[in-house]
Enzyme design. Structure first.
Site, PDB file in Angstrom:
ATOM      1  N   GLU A 201       0.108  45.936  14.062  1.00  0.00           N
ATOM      2  CA  GLU A 201      -0.455  47.200  13.596  1.00  0.00           C
ATOM      3  C   GLU A 201       0.386  48.364  14.116  1.00  0.00           C
ATOM      4  O   GLU A 201       0.769  48.405  15.291  1.00  0.00           O
ATOM      5  CB  GLU A 201      -1.894  47.338  14.110  1.00  0.00           C
ATOM      6  CG  GLU A 201      -2.566  48.652  13.756  1.00  0.00           C
ATOM      7  CD  GLU A 201      -4.001  48.761  14.273  1.00  0.00           C
ATOM      8  OE1 GLU A 201      -4.714  49.678  13.848  1.00  0.00           O
ATOM      9  OE2 GLU A 201      -4.411  47.906  15.104  1.00  0.00           O
TER      10      GLU A 201
ATOM     11  N   CYS B   2      -6.818  45.104  12.378  1.00  0.00           N
ATOM     12  CA  CYS B   2      -7.619  45.254  13.590  1.00  0.00           C
ATOM     13  C   CYS B   2      -9.119  45.064  13.300  1.00  0.00           C
ATOM     14  O   CYS B   2      -9.507  44.064  12.709  1.00  0.00           O
ATOM     15  CB  CYS B   2      -7.309  46.585  14.265  1.00  0.00           C
ATOM     16  SG  CYS B   2      -7.602  46.583  16.056  1.00  0.00           S
TER      17      CYS B   2
ATOM     18  N   LYS C 112      -5.811  50.871   6.004  1.00  0.00           N
ATOM     19  CA  LYS C 112      -6.996  50.543   6.792  1.00  0.00           C
ATOM     20  C   LYS C 112      -8.195  51.321   6.252  1.00  0.00           C
ATOM     21  O   LYS C 112      -8.163  52.552   6.156  1.00  0.00           O
ATOM     22  CB  LYS C 112      -6.738  50.904   8.254  1.00  0.00           C
ATOM     23  CG  LYS C 112      -7.733  50.337   9.260  1.00  0.00           C
ATOM     24  CD  LYS C 112      -7.227  50.638  10.672  1.00  0.00           C
ATOM     25  CE  LYS C 112      -8.055  49.923  11.733  1.00  0.00           C
ATOM     26  NZ  LYS C 112      -7.517  50.155  13.097  1.00  0.00           N
TER      27      LYS C 112
END
Length: 382
Positions: free
Chosen positions: A101, A222, A188
C-alpha cells in the site's frame, strides 16, 4: 536466461523434464518456505520459494510480494527502487509482483498533518503540500514508466500508489500487464481513521478484476479487506489472485488474510512495507506524533508481515517480520477449483432469494454539466 542464484538460496526453476524426476518430493516441498531478510537494497532482499508440480490443465504461476519501504518524499528514487526489486523478482521467474500500500507516494505513518477538531496548523498544511507533490497523476509519466518496467521484465505488476486527482489524493492500486500496458486502478473505498483527512473515497467504478493469462487479478487495500460486501463484489467478479496491499503489520492481520483465502477460494497475496524510523525524514521535518521521543533511527515502525496464502488456507510463504524481502511462492491455479468445490460463496453456496447485493459500479461525480453533450447549448440559441 536469468543469472544463476547464489547457492544459499537453493533456487531452482523447474522445467517439464525436471518435474518427472522430482515428482516424489513435490508433496513434501509444497509446504516449505524460506524467508531471508536483506538489510539493504544494494544487497537485494532475498526471496522465498515453494516448489510445486506442473499440470497442463491447472497452470502454476510464480508470484512475489515485495516487502520494502518507500523513499519518503522522493518519488523518482522510490520508482528506481521499485525497478531494482522488480528486476530481482523477475530474475527468479516471477510472473506476478505485488507491492505494498502507498509504496509510491508513501504511507504517512505517525503523522497527524497538524489536525485537531476545528483546527489545522500551518505546519500541517505545508506537510500536506509536500505529500501532494510526492503523489502521482493517473495516467501520467510515472504510470508510463511503471508500464514500461512491467513490459521490460515481462511481469504483471500490482503497485500501491498515492494518486493525485487535482487537489484530492487517493490511496490506489495500479494494475499493469506483462506487455507494458496500464490496465486500470482500484481506489480505496474507505480510508481508515485519520487517513480520511488526507485521502478521498473511491467509488464503485474502480473495483476491477482483470482476466489475464495468469489468472483473474484484483485488489483491496488494508482495512477495506474487512468489508464483507466489498469482498463479495470481488468474488462475484471471479477473483483468483486476490492482492491485499496493506499497512497493518499486526499478527492479527494474518487471520483476516487466511479467512479471505478460505472464504473466496482464492490465493491471497498481502504486501506490506518494512520501515525503520530512518526511512522517514528526520525531525523536525517529520514527526511521529506521540512516539517520536521513544524512537531511534533503527527503530522498526512497520514490521511487515507480508504473506502468500492458498485457497485452502495454507500459508505458502511468510509472514516475514525480519526485514526487507521478496516473498515468493508457486501458485497452482487448480487449487482454486478444488476450493470452490467445497465452498463457492457466490455460486452453489449462495442464497440470492434470501440474501443479495447490489453494487453501484458507475463513477460518481459531484458536478455534472448539462452542456457536455452540446444539446443544452444548442437549445439556448434556437
Amino acid at each position: 536466461m536469468p543469472p544463476a542464484s547464489p547457492p544459499y538460496l537453493n533456487t531452482r526453476i523447474q522445467n517439464q523434464d525436471q518435474v518427472a524426476e522430482e515428482k516424489v518430493s513435490v508433496t513434501e516441498k509444497l509446504r516449505k518456505m524460506a524467508l531471508v531478510p536483506s538489510p539493504t537494497v544494494n544487497e537485494g532482499p532475498l526471496f522465498a520459494e515453494v516448489e510445486m508440480g506442473a499440470d497442463a490443465s491447472a497452470p502454476t504461476i510464480r508470484a512475489t510480494v515485495v516487502q520494502a519501504s518507500t523513499v519518503f518524499y522522493d518519488t523518482p528514487a522510490t520508482i528506481d527502487k521499485a525497478e531494482r526489486l522488480l528486476a530481482e523478482a523477475a530474475s527468479y521467474g516471477s510472473q506476478l509482483v505485488v507491492f505494498p500500500e502507498a509504496f509510491i507516494g508513501g504511507y504517512p505513518r505517525g503523522s497527524n498533518f497538524g489536525v485537531t477538531i476545528g483546527n489545522r496548523t500551518a505546519k500541517g498544511k505545508e506537510e500536506f503540500r509536500k505529500y501532494h507533490a510526492a503523489a502521482i497523476d493517473v495516467p501520467g509519466p510515472e504510470v508510463d514508466r511503471l508500464a514500461a518496467m512491467a513490459g521490460k521484465y515481462k511481469v504483471y505488476l500490482v503497485m500501491g500508489v498515492i494518486e493525485r486527482d487535482g487537489y484530492t489524493l487517493y490511496c490506489s492500486v495500479l494494475f499493469l500487464d506483462s506487455q507494458g500496458r496500464y490496465l486500470g486502478k482500484h481506489r480505496k473505498v474507505m480510508p481508515t481513521a485519520l487517513e480520511r483527512i488526507i485521502w478521498g473515497f473511491g467509488d464503485g467504478s474502480t473495483i476491477p478484476v482483470f482476466e489475464t493469462p495468469i489468472g483473474k487479478i484484483g485488489a483491496a487495500i488494508c482495512w477495506e479487506n474487512r468489508m464483507p460486501l466489498l469482498r463479495t463484489a470481488m468474488y462475484a467478479k471471479g477473483v483468483e489472485l486476490y492482492c491485499a496491499p496493506t499497512a497493518d503489520s499486526r499478527e492479527i492481520w494474518q487471520a483476516s488474510m487466511t479467512h479471505i483465502a478460505l472464504e473466496g477460494g482464492c490465493f491471497v497475496l498481502s504486501a506490506n512495507q518494512f520501515c525503520r524510523r530512518k526511512d522517514y525524514p528526520p525531525p523536525p521535518d517529520y514527526i511521529f506524533s506521540g512516539t517520536e521521543e521513544d524512537l531511534m533511527p533503527e527503530s522498526v515502525v512497520c514490521a511487515g508481515g507480508s504473506v502468500i496464502i492458498s485457497p485452502s488456507g495454507t500459508v505458502l510463504a511468510g509472514p516475514n517480520y525480519d526485514g526487507e524481502a521478496l516473498i515468493t511462492a508457486d501458485l497452482d491455479l487448480g487449487e482454486v477449483v478444488r476450493a470452490k468445490f467445497d465452498f463457492d460463496v457466490v455460486g452453489h453456496y449462495a442464497r440470492p432469494e434470501v440474501l443479495s447485493l447490489v453494487v453501484k459500479d458507475h463513477a460518481m461525480s459531484p458536478v455534472s454539466f448539462a452542456s457536455a453533450s452540446g444539446k443544452a447549448d444548442e437549445s439556448l440559441h434556437k
